[in-house]
Design an enzyme around this catalytic site. Structure first.
Site, PDB file in Angstrom:
ATOM      1  N   HIS A   1      -3.860   5.962   3.435  1.00  0.00           N
ATOM      2  CA  HIS A   1      -4.591   4.754   3.049  1.00  0.00           C
ATOM      3  C   HIS A   1      -3.965   3.498   3.635  1.00  0.00           C
ATOM      4  O   HIS A   1      -4.661   2.644   4.201  1.00  0.00           O
ATOM      5  CB  HIS A   1      -4.651   4.675   1.519  1.00  0.00           C
ATOM      6  CG  HIS A   1      -5.472   3.559   0.971  1.00  0.00           C
ATOM      7  ND1 HIS A   1      -4.973   2.295   0.760  1.00  0.00           N
ATOM      8  CD2 HIS A   1      -6.761   3.505   0.552  1.00  0.00           C
ATOM      9  CE1 HIS A   1      -5.905   1.517   0.242  1.00  0.00           C
ATOM     10  NE2 HIS A   1      -7.009   2.226   0.105  1.00  0.00           N
TER      11      HIS A   1
ATOM     12  N   ASP B   1       0.840  -1.197   0.000  1.00  0.00           N
ATOM     13  CA  ASP B   1       0.000   0.000   0.000  1.00  0.00           C
ATOM     14  C   ASP B   1       0.878   1.250   0.000  1.00  0.00           C
ATOM     15  O   ASP B   1       1.986   1.229  -0.539  1.00  0.00           O
ATOM     16  CB  ASP B   1      -0.907  -0.039   1.243  1.00  0.00           C
ATOM     17  CG  ASP B   1      -2.292   0.538   0.981  1.00  0.00           C
ATOM     18  OD1 ASP B   1      -2.389   1.770   0.823  1.00  0.00           O
ATOM     19  OD2 ASP B   1      -3.264  -0.231   0.933  1.00  0.00           O
TER      20      ASP B   1
ATOM     21  N   SER C   1     -11.123  -1.434  -0.462  1.00  0.00           N
ATOM     22  CA  SER C   1      -9.869  -1.330   0.293  1.00  0.00           C
ATOM     23  C   SER C   1     -10.082  -1.612   1.762  1.00  0.00           C
ATOM     24  O   SER C   1      -9.194  -2.113   2.449  1.00  0.00           O
ATOM     25  CB  SER C   1      -9.288   0.083   0.166  1.00  0.00           C
ATOM     26  OG  SER C   1      -8.493   0.224  -0.955  1.00  0.00           O
TER      27      SER C   1
END
Length: 405
Positions: free
Chosen positions: A179, A148, A341
């Site tokens: 994120h 990520d 996600s």
């Protein structure tokens, strides 16, 4: 590729960017041809060693490839005809998949609906149910590798269990986006996470703007596969789960790399994608050897942005999920975001928990086992999309272990 958290659903084509003059050249499995001899053939097409940016090797030659740079479309086409070359794909950029001795431990207070829903069986439940998990199956001896934007490892939610594995983005060992920190927090945070005894490892493959190059992602997959093989060689007993909350157009090299990773002993959990379309068109969610996860809402319906279909293996909470977020000035910032996600790390955390107490299982056996006792037929069937399983990821204190089965 981009991360799988997006404010609005966008077309798949809009998220795929090709890198001019760069290709991934995938070789035959366990290539017996002398690779140096193969590279000498590049000279016939006016290519030199400087055109080879990186060489991939996953699971002892099961996946071998070159990242080629500064070559023309014509040269790429000619490379396809060389002995030992399996196929050639353009190098692409994707993105994150964000939409904007009682061993049973019960949180004393309600934390987030997502982890709570993941620990309760049956149909729609009250919104304030606590999270429950087995203290002997909470991810001990399992490393969860987050491919990520990075992890802010100093965040209080990680309680010292987060570390850096590698940076393939070129930006350095910092999560400039948030994120990756959020995904890691959902997978294994102390407060907001599912697997509270696992080790969280950052494998940074995406930049601060949420963009992820296929070349970086392949290196990340290689890193996770190597970790699994090293654990096997050392006989440490460590298990390895990867999480890819990312979305690209369909990419065969990524699928083949994940297959090699699986055969190396790791389980890769992937986001199904945020295009509200057939997940078989999106990578890595369509990879046959990954565990592909779609997203649901708190009323047990498919999230409107989530991909669906036969390539989606299971669903997990993905709308309005609160978890840790990065900050320059704070180690306790949180944010609520949505996306497949967010669904994938719920499933990755459950996989880490299940594997920690079923250590004889192979990677995909862990996924199939969780599917076998998942929450069946509790989702709004009309929302799911053609070919989707009516299956919600679930594990509570009573989940069977290998010693019980």
């Amino acid at each position: 590729m981009t991360l799988l958290a997006c404010v609005n659903a966008r077309s798949m084509e809009a998220t795929v960017q090709l890198v001019q003059g760069e290709y991934i050249v995938v070789l035959q499995k366990h290539q017996k041809t002398d690779l140096s001899a193969l590279r000498r053939k590049f000279v016939q097409h006016n290519l030199t060693e400087s055109n080879v940016k990186y060489t991939y090797n996953i699971n002892e030659g099961e996946f071998q490839a070159y990242h080629m740079q500064s070559i023309t479309d014509e040269q790429a086409a000619k490379l396809k005809s060389l002995d030992g070359v399996r196929y050639v794909e353009p190098h692409a950029i994707g993105q994150i998949a964000e939409q904007a001795k009682d061993n049973c431990h019960t949180d004393s207070k309600f934390i987030t609906w997502g982890i709570s829903r993941s620990s309760h069986e049956g149909g729609h439940m009250p919104a304030d149910k606590p999270y429950q998990y087995n203290k002997e199956a909470c991810g001990q001896g399992v490393g969860v590798y987050i491919l990520d934007t990075g992890i802010q490892e100093t965040h209080t939610d990680f309680a010292g269990r987060a570390s850096w594995g590698a940076d393939y983005s070129g930006e350095g060992e910092t999560d400039f986006h948030g994120h990756g920190t959020h995904v890691a927090s959902t997978a294994g945070g102390e407060v907001y996470g599912v697997s509270r005894c696992s080790d969280l490892v950052s494998v940074k493959v995406c930049t601060r703007n949420g963009m992820c190059a296929v070349s970086a992602v392949l290196r990340g997959i290689e890193h996770v596969a190597n970790a699994a093989q090293e654990a096997a060689r050392s006989k440490s007993g460590k298990k390895v789960v990867g999480n890819m909350s990312l979305q690209f157009g369909r990419n065969q090299a990524m699928h083949d790399a994940i297959e090699a990773l699986t055969n190396a002993g790791a389980l890769m959990v992937t986001a199904a994608g945020n295009f509200n379309s057939d997940g078989c068109r999106t990578s890595p969610g369509a990879a046959p050897h990954s565990w592909s996860v779609g997203a649901t809402t708190d009323n047990d319906a498919r999230s409107g942005f989530s991909n669906w279909g036969t390539c989606t293996n299971i669903f997990a909470p993905g709308s309005n999920i609160e978890a840790a977020w990065r900050s320059d000035s704070s180690d306790d910032l949180t944010r609520s975001v949505s996306g497949t996600s967010m669904a994938a790390p719920h499933a990755a955390g459950l996989a880490a928990n299940h594997w920690s107490n079923n250590r004889d299982m192979q990677p995909l056996q862990v996924a199939r086992s969780l599917e076998s006792f998942g929450n069946k037929d509790v989702l709004d069937q009309s929302s799911l999309g053609r070919g989707s399983p009516n299956l919600l990821a679930f594990m509570d204190c009573e989940t069977p272990t290998s010693s019980q089965s």
